[in-house]
Structures are given as C-alpha cells and as structure tokens.
Design a protein around this motif. Structure first.
Motif, mmCIF file in Angstrom:
data_model
loop_
_atom_site.group_PDB
_atom_site.id
_atom_site.type_symbol
_atom_site.label_atom_id
_atom_site.label_comp_id
_atom_site.label_asym_id
_atom_site.label_seq_id
_atom_site.Cartn_x
_atom_site.Cartn_y
_atom_site.Cartn_z
ATOM 1 N N UNK A 1 0.829 -1.213 0.000
ATOM 2 C CA UNK A 1 0.000 0.000 0.000
ATOM 3 C C UNK A 1 0.860 1.259 0.000
ATOM 4 N N UNK A 2 1.924 1.227 -0.791
ATOM 5 C CA UNK A 2 2.876 2.343 -0.802
ATOM 6 C C UNK A 2 2.198 3.657 -1.181
ATOM 7 N N UNK A 3 1.385 3.644 -2.224
ATOM 8 C CA UNK A 3 0.785 4.885 -2.729
ATOM 9 C C UNK A 3 -0.138 5.497 -1.687
ATOM 10 N N UNK B 1 -8.823 -0.159 -20.108
ATOM 11 C CA UNK B 1 -8.982 -0.731 -18.764
ATOM 12 C C UNK B 1 -7.906 -0.209 -17.821
ATOM 13 N N UNK B 2 -6.678 -0.045 -18.328
ATOM 14 C CA UNK B 2 -5.599 0.497 -17.504
ATOM 15 C C UNK B 2 -5.862 1.900 -17.016
ATOM 16 N N UNK B 3 -6.743 2.630 -17.712
ATOM 17 C CA UNK B 3 -7.080 3.975 -17.251
ATOM 18 C C UNK B 3 -7.804 3.938 -15.901
ATOM 19 N N UNK B 4 -8.444 2.802 -15.598
ATOM 20 C CA UNK B 4 -9.039 2.664 -14.269
ATOM 21 C C UNK B 4 -7.989 2.735 -13.174
ATOM 22 N N UNK B 5 -6.816 2.138 -13.440
ATOM 23 C CA UNK B 5 -5.698 2.243 -12.488
ATOM 24 C C UNK B 5 -5.295 3.701 -12.310
ATOM 25 N N UNK B 6 -5.203 4.438 -13.416
ATOM 26 C CA UNK B 6 -4.835 5.860 -13.331
ATOM 27 C C UNK B 6 -5.872 6.647 -12.539
ATOM 28 N N UNK B 7 -7.158 6.307 -12.717
ATOM 29 C CA UNK B 7 -8.211 7.007 -11.977
ATOM 30 C C UNK B 7 -8.057 6.804 -10.474
ATOM 31 N N UNK B 8 -7.700 5.587 -10.067
ATOM 32 C CA UNK B 8 -7.496 5.326 -8.637
ATOM 33 C C UNK B 8 -6.307 6.125 -8.123
ATOM 34 N N UNK B 9 -5.251 6.218 -8.915
ATOM 35 C CA UNK B 9 -4.070 6.969 -8.479
ATOM 36 C C UNK B 9 -4.362 8.474 -8.403
ATOM 37 N N UNK B 10 -5.199 8.974 -9.291
ATOM 38 C CA UNK B 10 -5.608 10.377 -9.190
ATOM 39 C C UNK B 10 -6.410 10.587 -7.918
ATOM 40 N N UNK C 1 -9.736 15.331 2.156
ATOM 41 C CA UNK C 1 -10.062 14.647 3.398
ATOM 42 C C UNK C 1 -10.830 13.356 3.201
ATOM 43 N N UNK C 2 -10.573 12.676 2.090
ATOM 44 C CA UNK C 2 -11.271 11.432 1.766
ATOM 45 C C UNK C 2 -10.304 10.258 1.904
ATOM 46 N N UNK C 3 -10.756 9.204 2.556
ATOM 47 C CA UNK C 3 -9.948 7.994 2.701
ATOM 48 C C UNK C 3 -10.092 7.162 1.419
ATOM 49 N N UNK C 4 -9.019 6.993 0.687
ATOM 50 C CA UNK C 4 -9.068 6.284 -0.601
ATOM 51 C C UNK C 4 -8.742 4.800 -0.476
ATOM 52 N N UNK C 5 -8.583 4.298 0.737
ATOM 53 C CA UNK C 5 -8.238 2.883 0.893
ATOM 54 C C UNK C 5 -9.338 1.969 0.366
ATOM 55 N N UNK C 6 -10.583 2.432 0.415
ATOM 56 C CA UNK C 6 -11.698 1.581 -0.037
ATOM 57 C C UNK C 6 -11.632 1.296 -1.530
ATOM 58 N N UNK C 7 -10.946 2.164 -2.274
ATOM 59 C CA UNK C 7 -10.846 1.979 -3.718
ATOM 60 C C UNK C 7 -9.539 1.312 -4.142
ATOM 61 N N UNK C 8 -8.654 1.093 -3.213
ATOM 62 C CA UNK C 8 -7.312 0.644 -3.577
ATOM 63 C C UNK C 8 -7.314 -0.706 -4.293
ATOM 64 N N UNK C 9 -8.269 -1.556 -3.957
ATOM 65 C CA UNK C 9 -8.307 -2.871 -4.610
ATOM 66 C C UNK C 9 -8.546 -2.763 -6.113
ATOM 67 N N UNK C 10 -9.138 -1.637 -6.551
ATOM 68 C CA UNK C 10 -9.384 -1.479 -7.983
ATOM 69 C C UNK C 10 -8.106 -1.253 -8.775
ATOM 70 N N UNK C 11 -7.084 -0.693 -8.123
ATOM 71 C CA UNK C 11 -5.845 -0.386 -8.841
ATOM 72 C C UNK C 11 -5.163 -1.642 -9.373
#
Length: 417
Positions: free
Chosen positions: A131-133, A189-198, A207-217
């Motif tokens: 979970x580096x990012x 499909x790889x753009x979904x990974x970019x969306x999660x990183x954005x 102030x949003x916790x993005x851990x809930x979306x991390x599995x999508x990356x």
C-alpha cells in the motif's frame, strides 16, 4: 490481491516475452517486433518487481527502502511508450513512425528524470510493499511525483487506445483486427488504475480515505495488462483458434450426418461404403483424416440416394410438403423435411423389396434442395474436398439428417403412407 494477480501477470508477460523473442531473432531489423519485445520485457519486470516478496527482497538487497516503486513505475512508463512505438511502426512508414516516436521518447525520458528526482526528495523510509501509494499520498513531494507518473502513463494509454482502435478498422487480417481491439481495450482498462491513483492524490486534499478503492488499482492494472498481452500476441496464434473451430465444426457435421448415412448408405446400400462397419464404428475417435472421412460420408450418402431412385415416391414428397406447411415450416427447413421424408420412405420401400407405385416414381431423381444445389450424387456434380460446393452440400445434408432423425412430419408421413 497483489500476491495472486501480480505473479499471474508476471508469468503471462514473461511467456509473451519469450514467445516474441523467437520472432525478433527471425526479423532482427523489424522495429515493430523489437518494440513489442521490449514492451513485454518491461511489463514482465513491472509485475515481477511488484510481487510483495520480490519487492521487499530487492529493497533489502539494494539497501534503499521502496526503490522497487521507482523501478516498477518507471518500467510502466517505458512499457506505455514501447506500445505506442510498436503501433506507430504498424500504422506509418518507418521514417514517419521514427519522427512521431522521437518526441514521445523525449517526453518519457523527461518524466522519468523528474520522477527520480522527486522520489529521492520524498525519501520514503518506511517499507510498504502493498500500500505504498496510499501510505505516502499525503507527502507533497510524492504527490507531485505521482502526478508526473500518472500523467505520463495515462497519456500513453490514451494514445495506445486511440491508435489501436482506429487502425483496427483498416487492418487487413481478422486476427490482427481483433488483436488491436483487445490492445485498445486493455489500454482503456488500464485507465481505471490511473483514476485510482488520481483519487490517491486528491484524497488527502479533500479529506477522503481512498483505501476503499485501492483494490481497484491492481485489478484494473492486471486486467488491462492481460488484455494487452493477448492483443499483441493473438495475431500470431489466433489462426490456430480458427483452424480448431473449423475442425470442431467438421467433426460435428460428420457426427450429425451419421443417422442419414447409416440409413441411406450403410444399411440400404452397403456396397457404396468404402470402409467396413468395424472400422466405421471407431471412426469418431479419429480426427487425423477427418476431412477425407467427411468427404466420403457425403459421397456415400449421395451414392446411396442414387441407389434409392427406383423407390423415391413423388406422392411422399407431396404429403410431406402438405404436412410441413401445416406445421408452419417454410424455406430450407421445409425442403429438408420433404427430402428426409422421401428418403425415409424409399429406405423402407427398398427394405421391403417394393418399388414406388407405377406413375409415382420420381424418375428424374431430383431432390428437394435449395436453389442452386445439384440433384445428383456428389461424384457426378463435381463436389471437391474443401471446396465451397462441399460446404454447401454438407450444410444441406446436415439439415436433412436432422429432419430424418427428429422431424415429427417425417414420422407422420411414414405413418400415413
């Protein structure tokens, strides 16, 4: 998820790399093959390094925490540029492709330099292999690093999707078109990974916790990579799928002709059958000479039908036509039922030793076939193995065989007669 998806993708990428290595040895001067070979190498390194056990082991051996992040993400950017280069070499002449690729490589090199400087500035001392990012997203230096990385990767993916989808419409070969569309779909499909990183970049700011979306990356990255791997290799091996599908279709046709062949040839006119029944009984196990055996089955059905000509009764055809229309049949379906009824009645009449009644015999031997089909045996009208005429003949006889075995109209005609 990283423990499962990344090893799977790494194995697929290394397999594709070795597969393309043979092509590069045969055509060392082909820049497109070299580009895709480099792309598979970089993709294999991305997923190999991203496996948590490899990540941690590499960092320990080098002595720099989280260096695997910079290595894997740098390879991702290089992979994206290599795919663009390959597609440009496919689409444009070599000189034009080189000119278009040059500025892309300069942009990628600049992005890699900036990423290396920002990564060193971030100084990520805490080892985070899964979970580096998310862990470092709040660091402003790493956030800027991530912007450069995601931008370079996303631009490459968009360019790959655009070029692949556009050129797929003009590609001369079916499997090349499919491969380009799969490659474009993988890039999208790889753009979904970019969306999660954005989202990882904006999350701390909002102030949003993005851990809930991390599995999508990792899911989007892995699915996109597998689609790209298949898309870039399928033009070389996709024809085998076509050949296998054709073989399966011919095998099914051979099996579906069996009821008609047994009745018209094997039992009614065994003299037209080339192989003895003992050999035929085991032929469903063999596929080596399937084309010849299918051709012979058509020939033997037609020869058996010729032997039944004295027993073909025009009144049976009229009755089958009437009952078929009452049952709602029309077109080729009705014609096949009529022919099946005529043959079934002729087989029964021959077995009883009774020809059709005087004046009712179908003297011309014409079969109720679709327009354009010949009315005589396969040998007499020039059906050749593997030809278009043979394909039409097989399609027609399969319809007749199905009606012979299953049609209630055929049974009703026999009962009425």
């Amino acid at each position: 998820m990283n423990h499962v998806l990344y090893p799977l993708c790494a194995a697929a990428a290394w397999t594709a790399f070795l597969y393309k290595f043979r092509g590069r040895r045969r055509q060392p001067d082909n820049p497109a093959i070299t580009a895709v070979w480099v792309a598979f190498l970089l993709l294999a390194l991305v997923f190999t390094v991203s496996v948590p056990a490899v990540w941690e082991g590499l960092d320990r051996s080098v002595g720099v925490p989280n260096l695997s992040t910079l290595l894997s993400q740098g390879c991702v950017v290089g992979f994206s540029a290599s795919i663009q280069a390959m597609l440009l070499f496919w689409v444009h002449p070599r000189d034009q492709a080189v000119a278009r690729i040059r500025w892309r490589l300069l942009a990628v090199a600049g992005a890699l330099v900036v990423m290396a400087v920002l990564f060193a500035t971030t100084a990520p001392a805490v080892e985070r292999s899964t979970d580096f990012v998310v862990w470092y997203a709040a660091n402003p230096y790493y956030a800027v690093y991530l912007v450069f990385y995601v931008s370079a990767f996303a631009v490459g993916l968009c360019d790959t999707a655009r070029i692949g989808w556009h050129y797929a419409r003009e590609a001369p070969r079916p499997w090349l078109r499919r491969g380009l569309r799969l490659t474009a779909a993988g890039a999208a499909t790889g753009l979904g990974y970019c969306a999660v990183r954005i989202a990882n970049i904006l999350g701390p700011v909002l102030g949003v916790d993005t851990r809930r979306w991390e599995a999508l990356a990792p899911l989007c990255a892995s699915a996109g990579a597998l689609l790209v791997i298949v898309g870039l290799t399928v033009p070389a091996w996709g024809h085998r799928i076509t050949a296998l599908a054709g073989l399966a279709g011919r095998y099914l046709a051979h099996r579906r002709l069996a009821p008609l062949w047994r009745a018209v040839a094997l039992r009614s006119s065994p003299e037209v059958v080339l192989d003895p029944p003992a050999v035929r009984a085991l032929e469903w196990l063999r596929v080596r000479d399937l084309d010849f055996r299918l051709y012979r089955r058509v020939i033997e059905i037609r020869d058996g039908r010729l032997a039944l000509r004295p027993h073909l009764d025009a009144r049976v055809a009229a009755a089958a036509d009437r009952l078929g229309r009452e049952a709602g049949l029309s077109g080729d379906g009705l014609l096949a039922v009529v022919e099946a009824a005529r043959l079934a009645a002729a087989v029964r009449a021959k077995a009883r030793g009774s020809p059709a009644d005087d004046g009712a015999t179908d003297d011309d031997g014409a079969s109720a076939e679709p327009a354009g089909a010949e009315p005589h045996g396969a040998e007499s009208h020039g059906v050749e193995p593997g030809g278009a005429d043979l394909c039409a003949e097989i399609t027609w006889l399969v319809r007749v065989s199905r009606a012979y075995r299953r049609s209630p109209v055929v049974r009703a005609v026999l009962t009425e007669r």
